[in-house]
Enzyme design. Structure first.
Site, PDB file in Angstrom:
ATOM      1  N   MET A 236       0.788  -1.225   0.000  1.00 17.44           N
ATOM      2  CA  MET A 236       0.000   0.000   0.000  1.00 17.44           C
ATOM      3  C   MET A 236       0.826   1.284   0.000  1.00 17.44           C
ATOM      4  O   MET A 236       0.282   2.375  -0.170  1.00 17.44           O
ATOM      5  CB  MET A 236      -0.963   0.015   1.203  1.00 17.44           C
ATOM      6  CG  MET A 236      -0.299  -0.087   2.553  1.00 17.44           C
ATOM      7  SD  MET A 236       0.252   1.468   3.304  1.00 17.44           S
ATOM      8  CE  MET A 236      -1.294   2.320   3.543  1.00 17.44           C
ATOM      9  N   TYR A 237       2.130   1.199   0.165  1.00 14.50           N
ATOM     10  CA  TYR A 237       2.955   2.403   0.153  1.00 14.50           C
ATOM     11  C   TYR A 237       2.934   3.007  -1.254  1.00 14.50           C
ATOM     12  O   TYR A 237       3.416   2.403  -2.218  1.00 14.50           O
ATOM     13  CB  TYR A 237       4.400   2.108   0.550  1.00 14.50           C
ATOM     14  CG  TYR A 237       4.591   1.684   1.997  1.00 14.50           C
ATOM     15  CD1 TYR A 237       3.604   1.892   2.953  1.00 14.50           C
ATOM     16  CD2 TYR A 237       5.767   1.081   2.408  1.00 14.50           C
ATOM     17  CE1 TYR A 237       3.782   1.509   4.269  1.00 14.50           C
ATOM     18  CE2 TYR A 237       5.961   0.693   3.728  1.00 14.50           C
ATOM     19  CZ  TYR A 237       4.956   0.905   4.653  1.00 14.50           C
ATOM     20  OH  TYR A 237       5.144   0.517   5.961  1.00 14.50           O
ATOM     21  N   SER A 238       2.370   4.203  -1.347  1.00 16.40           N
ATOM     22  CA  SER A 238       2.204   4.880  -2.644  1.00 16.40           C
ATOM     23  C   SER A 238       1.538   3.959  -3.660  1.00 16.40           C
ATOM     24  O   SER A 238       1.899   3.947  -4.841  1.00 16.40           O
ATOM     25  CB  SER A 238       3.552   5.387  -3.172  1.00 16.40           C
ATOM     26  OG  SER A 238       4.068   6.389  -2.327  1.00 16.40           O
ATOM     27  N   ALA A 239       0.564   3.184  -3.177  1.00 16.32           N
ATOM     28  CA  ALA A 239      -0.254   2.319  -4.049  1.00 16.32           C
ATOM     29  C   ALA A 239       0.592   1.396  -4.916  1.00 16.32           C
ATOM     30  O   ALA A 239       0.322   1.203  -6.110  1.00 16.32           O
ATOM     31  CB  ALA A 239      -1.178   3.164  -4.923  1.00 16.32           C
TER      32      ALA A 239
ATOM     33  N   LYS B 156       4.364  -6.230   2.929  1.00 20.23           N
ATOM     34  CA  LYS B 156       3.180  -6.450   3.773  1.00 20.23           C
ATOM     35  C   LYS B 156       1.910  -6.496   2.939  1.00 20.23           C
ATOM     36  O   LYS B 156       1.883  -6.024   1.796  1.00 20.23           O
ATOM     37  CB  LYS B 156       3.046  -5.335   4.813  1.00 20.23           C
ATOM     38  CG  LYS B 156       4.309  -5.005   5.573  1.00 20.23           C
ATOM     39  CD  LYS B 156       4.078  -3.890   6.586  1.00 20.23           C
ATOM     40  CE  LYS B 156       5.380  -3.267   7.024  1.00 20.23           C
ATOM     41  NZ  LYS B 156       5.984  -2.411   5.982  1.00 20.23           N
TER      42      LYS B 156
END
Length: 349
Positions: A54-57, A80
């Site tokens: 999910m970090y910066s999609a 993750k």
């Protein structure tokens, strides 16, 4: 750079772990610059890199994958799963359905055939932990991941997961990734002792308390609540809010202690987290090369007992002056129905 065993996995990782949350649109959108930061970290002896889908999609995973080309075998790579990745009710969570899909997406973005440490980013009250452990166990057996862990799980859910794994013959969580810093010491009460009891590796996040210990935010100084971290969560930084006074007071004392110790406040913060016997690795999340260089400068700092005693006086053990794990709230706190009997059953007589 020193190395420690990641719990009982037999994997050795650097005491500093490079966190990639700030790579991409949410932090540094310059891919080339981010790749240079990764390479500089590896050249300095860091062999542990942590990111998340999910970090910066997904952009962070793509950057990390590009940076590790030709060096993948020398790196312990962690990512993750849990948070939403697009529209739709089933593109999130800890179900077998989503985990099996999400791991393939992460492998593709990372440009690798395997993930060393696959972590469940948060608990999911809608999914039985046996379902989650079963899916992760199958991924280990399929060679997609080497081992798996959890992130920001309460101690009770970690214990439950271990009991379920033992009863059902499943692999168990081998690591936990909690928030832990000079201002957020709540993990010392139960979480870190539980991790030691189960032989789990611990990689801590937000050693700078979401930037509060960066040295930029001081008592009496103006705070721009429209930019940077304060823009994302102004309630955490606004000095006019009564609840923030204790944080600013503690920062002043900790900054003075850092100066007496001959280090910067960020160096003190990272060294503090690394000094706990349950902690394997401390995640540092630089956005720029300058930030990485400044953090690496304190890698050899070992805090003596006198300094740690002073820290305990400023922020007592187990005390949380700064909560940074608000991305997940325990159901018992989030749902009023779990804290209130029906009206007709509330009276004592």
């Amino acid at each position: 750079m020193r190395y420690r065993y990641l719990g009982n996995t037999g994997i050795e990782v650097s005491v500093h772990c490079l966190g990639a949350m700030m790579f991409g649109a949410a932090g540094n959108p310059d891919h080339d610059d981010c790749v240079r930061v990764v390479h500089a970290a590896l050249d300095a002896g860091i062999n542990f890199v942590d990111t998340a889908d999910m970090y910066s999609a997904g952009e962070s995973e793509e950057i990390v994958g590009r940076a590790l080309r030709g060096r993948r075998d020398d790196v312990v790579l962690a990512t993750k799963v849990h948070f939403p990745m697009g529209e739709g009710p089933n593109r999130r969570g800890n179900s077998r359905r989503w985990i099996v899909r999400a791991v393939e997406d992460s492998l593709r973005r990372l440009g690798t055939d395997w993930i060393d440490l696959y972590q469940v980013h948060r608990p999911d009250r809608h999914t039985d932990v046996e379902e989650t452990l079963g899916a992760l166990t199958d991924l280990v057996r399929a060679g997609k991941i080497r081992t798996f862990g959890c992130s920001t799980f309460p101690p009770s859910e970690i214990v439950e997961a271990h009991h379920v794994a033992e009863r059902r013959g499943l692999y168990r969580f081998r690591t936990e990734q909690p928030p832990y810093s000079l201002l957020a010491r709540g993990a010392e009460t139960e979480l870190l002792p539980v991790c030691r009891r189960y032989g789990m590796g611990v990689l801590t996040w937000s050693p700078l308390a979401w930037g509060f210990l960066s040295g930029r935010y001081r008592r009496g100084a103006a705070v721009d609540l429209t930019s940077g971290r304060p823009r994302l969560a102004p309630h955490r930084f606004d000095p006019s809010l009564p609840g923030n006074a204790a944080k600013y007071d503690a920062v002043e004392e900790l900054a003075a202690l850092a100066e007496e110790t001959g280090c910067t406040l960020p160096e003190l913060a990272v060294a503090f987290a690394a000094a706990h016997p349950a902690v394997t690795s401390v995640i540092i999340g630089p956005r720029t090369m300058e930030q990485l260089t400044s953090l690496l400068a304190g890698a050899s700092l070992a805090l003596d007992d006198d300094v740690l005693d002073r820290v305990d006086e400023i922020v007592p053990p187990g005390t949380d002056l700064y909560r940074v794990d608000s991305a997940w709230t325990p159901p018992a706190l989030a749902d009023p129905a779990l804290r209130r009997r029906p009206p007709a059953d509330r009276a004592a007589g």
